[in-house]
Design an enzyme around this catalytic site. Sequence first.
Site, PDB file in Angstrom:
ATOM      1  N   ARG A  64       0.588  -0.917   0.167  1.00  0.00           N
ATOM      2  CA  ARG A  64      -0.021  -0.015   0.315  1.00  0.00           C
ATOM      3  C   ARG A  64       0.922   0.960  -0.448  1.00  0.00           C
ATOM      4  O   ARG A  64       2.367   1.099  -0.128  1.00  0.00           O
ATOM      5  CB  ARG A  64      -0.467  -0.059   0.894  1.00  0.00           C
ATOM      6  CG  ARG A  64      -0.248  -0.585   2.741  1.00  0.00           C
ATOM      7  CD  ARG A  64      -0.712   0.037   3.802  1.00  0.00           C
ATOM      8  NE  ARG A  64      -0.671   1.915   4.311  1.00  0.00           N
ATOM      9  CZ  ARG A  64       0.569   2.532   3.753  1.00  0.00           C
ATOM     10  NH1 ARG A  64       1.267   2.179   4.673  1.00  0.00           N
ATOM     11  NH2 ARG A  64       0.583   3.692   4.471  1.00  0.00           N
ATOM     12  N   GLY A  65       0.020   2.535  -0.401  1.00  0.00           N
ATOM     13  CA  GLY A  65       1.024   3.748  -0.461  1.00  0.00           C
ATOM     14  C   GLY A  65       1.527   3.723  -1.825  1.00  0.00           C
ATOM     15  O   GLY A  65       1.972   3.579  -2.192  1.00  0.00           O
ATOM     16  N   ALA A  66       0.573   5.078  -1.796  1.00  0.00           N
ATOM     17  CA  ALA A  66       0.912   5.952  -3.230  1.00  0.00           C
ATOM     18  C   ALA A  66       2.118   5.691  -4.348  1.00  0.00           C
ATOM     19  O   ALA A  66       2.038   4.928  -5.004  1.00  0.00           O
ATOM     20  CB  ALA A  66       0.267   7.749  -3.123  1.00  0.00           C
ATOM     21  N   ARG A  98      -6.858  -0.149  -6.973  1.00  0.00           N
ATOM     22  CA  ARG A  98      -7.273   0.502  -6.169  1.00  0.00           C
ATOM     23  C   ARG A  98      -7.659   1.643  -7.126  1.00  0.00           C
ATOM     24  O   ARG A  98      -6.469   2.266  -7.798  1.00  0.00           O
ATOM     25  CB  ARG A  98      -6.221   0.918  -5.270  1.00  0.00           C
ATOM     26  CG  ARG A  98      -6.273  -0.281  -4.510  1.00  0.00           C
ATOM     27  CD  ARG A  98      -5.647   0.125  -2.694  1.00  0.00           C
ATOM     28  NE  ARG A  98      -6.220   0.382  -1.982  1.00  0.00           N
ATOM     29  CZ  ARG A  98      -6.344   1.249  -1.540  1.00  0.00           C
ATOM     30  NH1 ARG A  98      -4.420   1.209  -0.260  1.00  0.00           N
ATOM     31  NH2 ARG A  98      -6.611   1.774   0.163  1.00  0.00           N
ATOM     32  N   GLN A 212      -3.264   2.331  10.010  1.00  0.00           N
ATOM     33  CA  GLN A 212      -1.457   2.799  10.028  1.00  0.00           C
ATOM     34  C   GLN A 212      -0.809   2.993  10.508  1.00  0.00           C
ATOM     35  O   GLN A 212       0.198   2.241  10.340  1.00  0.00           O
ATOM     36  CB  GLN A 212      -1.633   3.193   8.284  1.00  0.00           C
ATOM     37  CG  GLN A 212      -2.779   1.431   7.126  1.00  0.00           C
ATOM     38  CD  GLN A 212      -3.964   2.576   7.555  1.00  0.00           C
ATOM     39  OE1 GLN A 212      -4.827   2.779   8.290  1.00  0.00           O
ATOM     40  NE2 GLN A 212      -4.819   2.148   5.882  1.00  0.00           N
ATOM     41  N   ASP A 253      -2.408  10.702  -2.077  1.00  0.00           N
ATOM     42  CA  ASP A 253      -2.903   9.252  -3.106  1.00  0.00           C
ATOM     43  C   ASP A 253      -3.416  10.117  -4.688  1.00  0.00           C
ATOM     44  O   ASP A 253      -3.253   9.571  -5.319  1.00  0.00           O
ATOM     45  CB  ASP A 253      -4.223   8.601  -2.653  1.00  0.00           C
ATOM     46  CG  ASP A 253      -3.883   7.400  -1.430  1.00  0.00           C
ATOM     47  OD1 ASP A 253      -3.060   6.526  -2.109  1.00  0.00           O
ATOM     48  OD2 ASP A 253      -3.085   8.133  -0.170  1.00  0.00           O
ATOM     49  N   ASN A 263      -6.490  11.595   0.310  1.00  0.00           N
ATOM     50  CA  ASN A 263      -5.841  11.538   0.888  1.00  0.00           C
ATOM     51  C   ASN A 263      -6.587  10.085   2.130  1.00  0.00           C
ATOM     52  O   ASN A 263      -7.448  10.703   2.226  1.00  0.00           O
ATOM     53  CB  ASN A 263      -4.359  11.897   2.077  1.00  0.00           C
ATOM     54  CG  ASN A 263      -3.375  11.693   2.910  1.00  0.00           C
ATOM     55  OD1 ASN A 263      -2.732  10.868   1.672  1.00  0.00           O
ATOM     56  ND2 ASN A 263      -3.544  11.532   3.754  1.00  0.00           N
TER      57      ASN A 263
END
Length: 379
Positions: A64-66, A98, A212, A253, A263
């Site tokens: 995960r995470g842009a 996503r 998170q 994001d 975000n």
Amino acid sequence: MVDPNTRSGEDDRATGTPAIRWEEPPEGPVVVLLDQTRLPAEEVELVCTDASVLVEAIRSLAVRGAPLLGIAGAYGVALAAARGFDAEDAATALAGARPTAVNLSVGVTRALEAHRASLGRDGDTRRAAQAALAAARRLHQEDAEASARMAGHGLALLDELLPGGGHRILTHCNTGSLVSGGEGTAFAVALAAHRAGRLRRLWVDETRPLLQGARLTAYEAARSGMAYTLLTDNAAGSLFAAGEVDAVLIGADRITADGSVANKIGSYPLAVLARYHHVPFVVVAPVTTIDLETPDGASIEVEQRPGYEVTEAVAPQAPVTGAGGGIPVAPLGTQAYNPAFDVTPPELVTAVVTEEGAVSPVTAGALAELCARSRRVTI
């Protein structure tokens, strides 16, 4: 230059295990991920042998995470091509895994275009797969380098906004090396302040419903020896009221053409609190997160996550008893509203920090010029 095939390139200083890497064992190439759903209880790696496994890893938030999603998407296309699967089909599945994080589609497109171009030149599928992998590795390297530059620009901005040091920074979700080819986005700025002796306290939002902040940001902060304190999301207002927050730093994001910022859910309330309390609200993200094709915040497709993420508490070390893999905390049949992201309008954003510098005030013209300048530098 950073080599994305080494641990230093993928930056294991905060995690001990790289967030993502490409490997070529005898049985065929694989993408290896640090399974973020298992942190902080244990560091477990997930081996993806084809793009469909990687798609599920993206959906389940194992990765995960842009910025890291962009890297994963690029490696996913390369993996499909190297394994003899249809790269076009893999790209479609990966890009749709996503919808809100624009970096995912950017990474997929980079690798797919390299594959198409090579295939169009000589029709050699092996060389086309190698071209896709080379594009993925370049993206990985570029992100690591961008992370370092963002940290420098972000620290300079903090010192300008908050002369005297002793920064008390509030952050939300997770933006460190777990989301990046380098040391991250917003977290990288806080880490730079820590190394420079100018971080007094990192306030870490727990970041409900999947924690998170508690599971990942606190984990990275502890690994880095930072002074940090964890709080529930709804305790942030009391921190502002007590004058304990000097700046808010978050990632993104997707940043639209007008400067709206999507975000992790809970970011928008922090922006409102920051504006009321006259505290800078700073977004740190690579230029690849700026999406000039999406005109404004209302045009962003906001991912809706399963309700059980709200109705059940999930902890990696806890026994599984609920339908979604967690401990039920609400009556059976409770409906839940669970958007993964919210959108902060540009007028609440003090600055957007990228590897090409900071934009403040955040306007459509300034973002367009920044992106144009980035393209010129890249070319």
